[in-house]
Enzyme design. Structure first.
Site, PDB file in Angstrom:
ATOM      1  N   SER A 172      81.707  36.757   9.345  1.00  0.00           N
ATOM      2  CA  SER A 172      80.489  36.588  10.146  1.00  0.00           C
ATOM      3  C   SER A 172      80.415  37.473  11.376  1.00  0.00           C
ATOM      4  O   SER A 172      79.332  37.709  11.902  1.00  0.00           O
ATOM      5  CB  SER A 172      80.349  35.127  10.567  1.00  0.00           C
ATOM      6  OG  SER A 172      81.463  34.746  11.358  1.00  0.00           O
ATOM      7  N   HIS A 192      78.067  33.032   4.884  1.00  0.00           N
ATOM      8  CA  HIS A 192      77.165  34.162   5.132  1.00  0.00           C
ATOM      9  C   HIS A 192      76.870  34.967   3.868  1.00  0.00           C
ATOM     10  O   HIS A 192      76.163  35.967   3.918  1.00  0.00           O
ATOM     11  CB  HIS A 192      77.722  35.063   6.239  1.00  0.00           C
ATOM     12  CG  HIS A 192      77.588  34.451   7.597  1.00  0.00           C
ATOM     13  ND1 HIS A 192      76.460  34.577   8.368  1.00  0.00           N
ATOM     14  CD2 HIS A 192      78.450  33.669   8.305  1.00  0.00           C
ATOM     15  CE1 HIS A 192      76.627  33.917   9.511  1.00  0.00           C
ATOM     16  NE2 HIS A 192      77.823  33.361   9.494  1.00  0.00           N
ATOM     17  N   LYS A 198      72.081  28.043   6.900  1.00  0.00           N
ATOM     18  CA  LYS A 198      71.795  29.427   7.284  1.00  0.00           C
ATOM     19  C   LYS A 198      70.619  29.932   6.448  1.00  0.00           C
ATOM     20  O   LYS A 198      69.470  29.666   6.764  1.00  0.00           O
ATOM     21  CB  LYS A 198      73.060  30.284   7.153  1.00  0.00           C
ATOM     22  CG  LYS A 198      74.128  29.888   8.176  1.00  0.00           C
ATOM     23  CD  LYS A 198      75.367  30.730   8.076  1.00  0.00           C
ATOM     24  CE  LYS A 198      76.314  30.509   9.248  1.00  0.00           C
ATOM     25  NZ  LYS A 198      76.852  29.153   9.375  1.00  0.00           N
TER      26      LYS A 198
END
Length: 395
Positions: free
Chosen positions: A184, A212, A243
């Site tokens: 990340s 991610h 996310k």
């Protein structure tokens, strides 16, 4: 009466943060998390959100959440093992397993919970965990909760990983190799095919935290495992729902055996109330959107490439990112935070990341480009980076 309650030891530490130039106050967002926001009363182009696909305020997700509240209420009222396991929780796990092209999925209340709850449940005394040195804080904490021994290999260094396996494998029952899928802070991708190859060679299991990579890599955002075509060869694939998916939560994708065991030993599942109905319904709607089209991930990558090229042309060091995460490498902590602050004063919010989140002297401003940005917004942001960068002597 003693003044022990003044927390003097914490006050001193806070003063030290101020001296080091890394003290900050929480920014306040007024309104939805969009490509352009009101932050601390100021309009800004938002380059600091994990809302990769623009789903956090998507009308279809909002509608699904509203309908779920009407039918199921605002909370589940219990842990899943008692009475908090609603039919919509079950449906979500089926949809996610289909999306991930895996046998089964177990959903947690957050991605952090997922690592804290899974690692300690699948390892114990007599086992060994081997972890990449740049793995996320939640993995580090998850490993600390386990009674297994641990070893750390140099970042993405396959030679070092093999040395550890060669030296230690025969001394342990189960060996678990843990890596982030996408790191990340730098946006680089783990060399997963090589990790899996080594795991199979030394009879070890693999565990990938794809926070991610979820909604970003692979077909329609199916993640790093899909990106490399490694289905069935990664034992525990962790994804986030907070996310790219735009809501909240985390999950483990893998085998039916994994799910069966975690439903008995995953501590956040046993001891923390299950996800609220609105979140579950919105997540399900998001996953179905991704399964029906690649338009969101296509737009994300198109925007990311556009922004990266422009920033490189300005002369910024954008590190070794292979994903939409775009670090602008600055180095010194106080200078990094000043750069971030000046950008915001000029209408661009790009968060400064410094020690202890990253190593000392490796401060960076991390830019998160999303599918929600227009090219015009990205152009305006680049202009601000140009002006501020020149003023501060960074380019």
């Amino acid at each position: 009466m003693s003044n022990v309650h003044e927390l003097k030891f914490l006050k001193e530490k806070i003063e030290q943060l101020k001296e080091d130039g890394v003290y900050r106050q929480l920014p306040v967002l007024e309104g939805a998390n969009e490509a352009e926001i009101m932050l601390n009363g100021k309009k800004a182009i938002n380059l600091s959100s994990n809302n990769y696909l623009g789903f956090a305020n998507h009308p279809k997700l909002k509608q699904a959440g509203i309908e779920a509240i009407e039918k199921y209420g605002v909370g589940s009222g219990s842990v899943r093992t008692i009475v908090g396991n609603m039919d919509i929780h079950e449906e979500l796990e089926v949809v996610l397993a289909e999306f991930k092209r895996e046998e089964a999925v177990m959903v947690y209340q957050s991605g952090f919970n997922c690592n804290a709850g899974t690692i300690q449940a699948i390892t114990g005394r007599g086992d060994l965990i081997i972890s990449d040195e740049l793995n996320h804080a939640s993995i580090i904490d998850g490993v600390r909760l386990s009674k297994a021994d641990r070893a750390v290999y140099k970042h993405c260094d396959m030679k070092h990983l093999e040395e550890i396996l060669k030296e230690k494998r025969e001394n342990y029952n189960t060996v678990l190799i843990i890596t982030d899928g996408v790191f990340s802070m730098d946006g680089d991708i783990a060399p997963l095919p090589k990790i899996v190859e080594l795991a199979e060679k030394y009879n070890a299991l693999t565990y990938v935290d794809d926070a991610h990579g979820s909604g970003v890599l692979g077909e329609s955002g199916r993640g790093t495992v899909d990106h490399f075509g490694l289905h069935g060869r990664v034992d525990f694939c962790i994804g986030t729902l907070s996310k790219a998916i735009g809501v909240v939560g985390g999950y483990v994708a893998g085998s039916n055996t994994m799910k069966e065991w975690l439903s008995h030993r995953g501590r956040p599942i046993l001891f923390s109330t299950s996800l609220p109905p609105a979140s579950v319904a919105s997540i399900t709607a998001a996953v179905k959107l991704l399964m029906s089209s690649t338009e969101y991930t296509d737009k994300l990558w198109d925007n990311a490439k556009y922004f990266k090229e422009k920033m490189s042309k300005l002369g910024y060091d954008i590190g070794k990112s292979e994903t939409p995460i775009t670090p602008i490498m600055i180095g010194e902590e106080a200078k990094t935070m000043k750069f971030s602050k000046t950008l915001l004063e000029n209408g661009v919010f790009a968060s400064g990341i410094v020690f202890p989140t990253v190593g000392k002297g490796t401060g960076r401003v991390r830019c998160m480009v999303t599918a929600g940005h227009t090219k015009e917004q990205l152009d305006r942001a680049v202009e601000v980076f140009k002006t501020v960068g020149k003023e501060m002597g960074l380019i």
